[in-house]
Design a protein around this motif. Sequence first.
Motif, PDB file in Angstrom:
ATOM      1  N   THR A  40       0.831  -1.203   0.000  1.00 40.44           N
ATOM      2  CA  THR A  40       0.000   0.000   0.000  1.00 40.44           C
ATOM      3  C   THR A  40       0.864   1.251   0.000  1.00 40.44           C
ATOM      4  N   TYR A  87     -11.071   4.925  -1.270  1.00 35.41           N
ATOM      5  CA  TYR A  87     -12.180   5.676  -1.870  1.00 35.41           C
ATOM      6  C   TYR A  87     -12.757   6.650  -0.858  1.00 35.41           C
ATOM      7  N   LYS A 122      -9.050  -0.709  -0.745  1.00 32.57           N
ATOM      8  CA  LYS A 122      -9.530   0.130  -1.831  1.00 32.57           C
ATOM      9  C   LYS A 122     -10.725   0.959  -1.354  1.00 32.57           C
ATOM     10  N   ASP A 176      -7.368  -6.369  -0.087  1.00 32.83           N
ATOM     11  CA  ASP A 176      -7.226  -5.326  -1.106  1.00 32.83           C
ATOM     12  C   ASP A 176      -8.525  -4.559  -1.325  1.00 32.83           C
ATOM     13  N   ASP A 177      -9.643  -5.312  -1.259  1.00 37.11           N
ATOM     14  CA  ASP A 177     -10.938  -4.645  -1.459  1.00 37.11           C
ATOM     15  C   ASP A 177     -11.228  -3.671  -0.331  1.00 37.11           C
TER      16      ASP A 177
END
Lengths: 222, 319, 394
Positions: free
Chosen positions: B56, C308, C304, C300-301
Motif C-alpha cells: 500500500t 475511496y 480500496k 485489497d478490497d
Amino acid sequence: MIELKHITKIYELNRADRVVALNDVSLSIKEGVVLVLKGASGSGKSSILSLIAALSKPTSGEVIVDGKKISKLSDNFASVYRRDNIGFVFQKYNLIPNLSVRDNILLPLVPLNLDAKDAEEKLALVMEMFHIAHKANAIVKNLSGGEQQRVAIARANINNPKIILADEPTANLDEKLSLSFIEILKELKSLNKTIVIATHDPLFFNLDFVDSVVEIHNGIVR
Amino acid sequence: MLLSPEVLALLILNVIFFLFAIIAFILSVKIFLKWDLNSTSQAQYKLEKQSFLTATIIKYIFIIKVPLFLFFIFTLDKISGLLTGAMCAAGVVNATSYGTYLILLKILNLYLFAYWLALHNEDMKHEHQPYTKMKFGIFIAAFFLLMTEIILEGVMFKAIDIEKVVDCCGAIYSSSANSYISVIFRLKASLLLVLFYGNFLLIVIFYFLKKRYIFALSNAFFIIISLITLISFFGTYIYQLPTHHCPFCFLQKDYYYIGYFIYIFLFIGTFYGLLSGFLRTSEKEISKNYKIALLFNFLYVILLTSYPILFYIKNGVWL
Amino acid sequence: MKNKINIYLIEFAINAILRQKYKSLFVAVVFILLTFLLTSVFFITNSIKYELNSTVEALPEIIIQKTEAGRVQNIDVAEVDRILAVKGVSDAYARVWGYYYFENAGVNFSIVGVDKFENQYKNSLAKIVDRFDFGEADSPLMIIGKGVHESMKKNYYKEYFNFIKSDGTLKKVTIAGVFDGDTQLESNDMIVMSKETFREIFNMPQTKATDIVVKVANSSEIATVVSKLKLIYPNSSIITKESIKVSYQNIFNYKSGLFLALFIISLFTFFIVIYDKVSGLSSEEKREVGILKAIGWRVDDVLKEKFYEAAIISLFSYIVGVGLAMAFVYLFQAPILRDIFVGYSELKPSFELPFVFDIQTLFLVFFLSVPIYIAATIIPSWRVATLEADEVIR
C-alpha cells in the motif's frame, strides 16, 4: 466434497489460558448433503463452520474442499474462496444495520465490479427466492428478526455458492419462523447445495431431508 | 536557497515519502529474508499482513509521484522566472550541477515504480504469490534510488542561487555548447530519422512476430533515440525555429502544453513495451501490454511526425 | 472491464462516510479549514503581489532625494536644469508631495502637489490634471482617492476638509472630485492639489521640492545615468525602480516566510489530528470490516474502499475549502486575514483585492492537503483491513 483431517483448534486467550475447541476432528461431507452438527454451546461446532469457511486456520490438521487445501490460503485468497464457494448465515446475521436490505444483499458483489444489469439481476433473483423483495429499500435495523434472517440468507446466496453454512439459525426465531426456515433449507437442498448447520435445536434432528447428524462434545466428534 | 511555497510543498511531500519509504524498506527486508508461504507459523502470518502495508505504501508513493513529477516540472518552469537568464525549466535544471541527474533519476524511478506495481498486480493474482520475494527485493533497490532522489532534490533546491545568472535553454541545447548534449547535434538529422523510424518499424515487426525480449529491447532503444530526435530534430519544428532545441519549453502554455502529451505518450508506450519483456504473465496480459505499447508508441510517432509535415504543408520548405 | 470505475464501491464508501457522521464531519471541517486558510493566503498574496508590481511599474525610473545627516531634506527646484543637462536623461520633474496624518481617523494621506502648466511624471496624474481644476489660492480645490473620501466622510467632511498648517491655523480645501487610480494601492490614500496649496499647508518655500524624478529614454542606460548623477550629487540618495521592487519583495517574502513556518506546523498538526481520528476505530467499524471480509471481501478490497473514502472526503473538502476561500477573498475582501499581509493597513485607508486567478495555486493547495490526508489514513486503513474477521464478528 468437504474434508476435515485431524483438525485441532486451540484458542490461546493468553499465555496461561488456552481453550481446546477441537481435538483431532476428522469429518467428510459429500456434495449435496445436509449435515447437522449437534452440540451444546461451546462444544466446538461453530469452530468447524469457521474452519470450513476459511475464516480461521486450524492449529494443526487440514481442511480440504473440492481437493483444495483451504486451511493454507492466504488472507486474500481465503476471501476469494469464501466469495465464490461459501454462503454463511451467521447466528447474529452480521448485517450492516444502517444500510438498506438491497445494499446489504449486494455487499458480496461490490468488489466484483459487475455491470449494474448483472448485479440487479442477481439481486432480484435472491430477493424473490427468499421473499424479501417487498422490503428492498427498508433499513435493516428496522426489520424483524425473521426478516433479518431472510436478508442474511439472501446475501449468502447471491453468488450462488455450492456450500451453505448456518450457525444456530433458529436461536433467535419463534417456532413458526423456525419452520419457515426449514422450508428454505429444503429449497436449497433441492438446488443440490451442500448444507452444514450447527445447532442445538432438536427441531433439526429428525428431519427427513437431513442426511446425517454429527454430535460434538467438548471438541470431539462422537 | 529557494523556498517558494511550491518548493516547500515538494519538500514536505518528500519528507512524507521518506518516512513511509523507511517503513516499507524495513518491512521489505524482513519479508525478503523470511518469507515462506508454506510455513503456518505466526511469524509468516504477520509477514503476510505486513506485506499488504508495504504494498500500500509503495502504491501510494507511486500514485502521488506521477502527478507530482508534472508539478515538479511546472515548479521549475515557475522558478525560471526568478532566475536571471533562465527562460524555462532547462535553465533551472542547469543552474546547479545536480539538476540533470535529478531529472534522470526521477524518470528512472517512475519506470521502476510502475514496473513494481505491474509485478505486484501479477503476484497477487496467484495463490502461491510467485513474485513476492522478487518484488520486495526490487523495492529494496528502488528504496536507495528513491532516497537518492529525495536527497538530491533537497540539495538542488538548496543550491539554487537566485543571484547567479544561469544559461537559458538556447545556450544549453545548441551545437556550440560545450557539453555532452552538443554531441548529438553532430549527428546528421537524416541518420537520426532513419534510426527513429527504423526503430519504430522494428517495434511494429516484433509486435507481429510476438518476440517478447526483442520487442522490449527495441522499446528500450526507442526511449533513447526518441529523446535524441526530439531534441535535435522534432523540437525545432514544434518551435518553428531551426536553432531552438529545448526539451522543456514546449511544456509551457505557449505551445499548448504539448510537451506533457509527448512525454506521457512516450512513457506509457515504452513502459508497456518494456513490461512485455520483463513480466512473465498470462498470454492475455502480454498481448494487452503489446497492444498498449504499440498504440502509444504509434501516437507518439504520429504526434511528432505531424509537426514537420504540417510545417512543410504551410510553408513549402523544410527547416 | 477491469479498469472500470466501481460505482457500487463508491456508493458503499459514501454510505460509510455518512454512517460515521461525527467522525466524517470532524475530519471534513478540519480539512476544509486547512484548505480554506491555505488558499486564502495564497490568493491574498497573489493579489497583493500583483498590486505591488503594478504600483512599482508606475514608479519613475530614478528618484533623487537630498539627504542631510541621513534624513531626507527638501531639494532645490533649480537642480532640475542641471539634471536635464545629463546625457541620457529625457526628462526631470521636481515633485512636491508628503504625508498628512489625519488624527481623527488615525490614517495617513499622501498628498501630491501638481502644477497645471507642467508636464506630469505619471499618466494617472496627467489625466487628473486634465480633468479637474484646482481653483485659486484663496478658494483651493482638491481631488481625493476613494479611501480618503471614505475616511473624510466618516468624520463629516463631505464637501471640504480643514488641514492644520504648520503654524497651527486651519486651511480649508474644497473637495472637487473623487478619482480611481490604475491600482488601488497607489491611489487609495492619495490627495491631489495644486503646488501652491501644498506649499501653504506644509510651509514649503517656492524654491524647494520634495524630490526630483528622472526619466530615462532607454531603460538599459539607467545604470549609466545613475552613476553620472552620483558624481553630481555625491551626498544624495538615488533610488531606482529596481531597488524599490527588491525591497518591496523582501518585506513581502519575509512575511510569507513567517507564514510558511506557521504553515508547516499546521500541516503537521493536521496530519496528527487526522491520524488520531482515523485510527480510533469504534468496535462497530471493526465489526463492519469483519463482516465484509467474512462475506468475501479481500484485504485489497477493504483497502480500496478505505482509499475511496479518503479520496471522496478529501476531494470534497478540498473543493469546498477552495470555493469558500474564493468567496472569502474576492467577494468579502478577506477581512482580518489580509491585515496580516498588508502591514500598513492600519495607517493607510483600505483597498480592494484585485481578482488574480492562478491555476497553479489550486494545484499547490491540492498537493499540500490531499496527499497528506491520504498518507495519514494509510496505516489505520491497513490495520482495519488486516483484522481477523473471525475475531471481530463473534
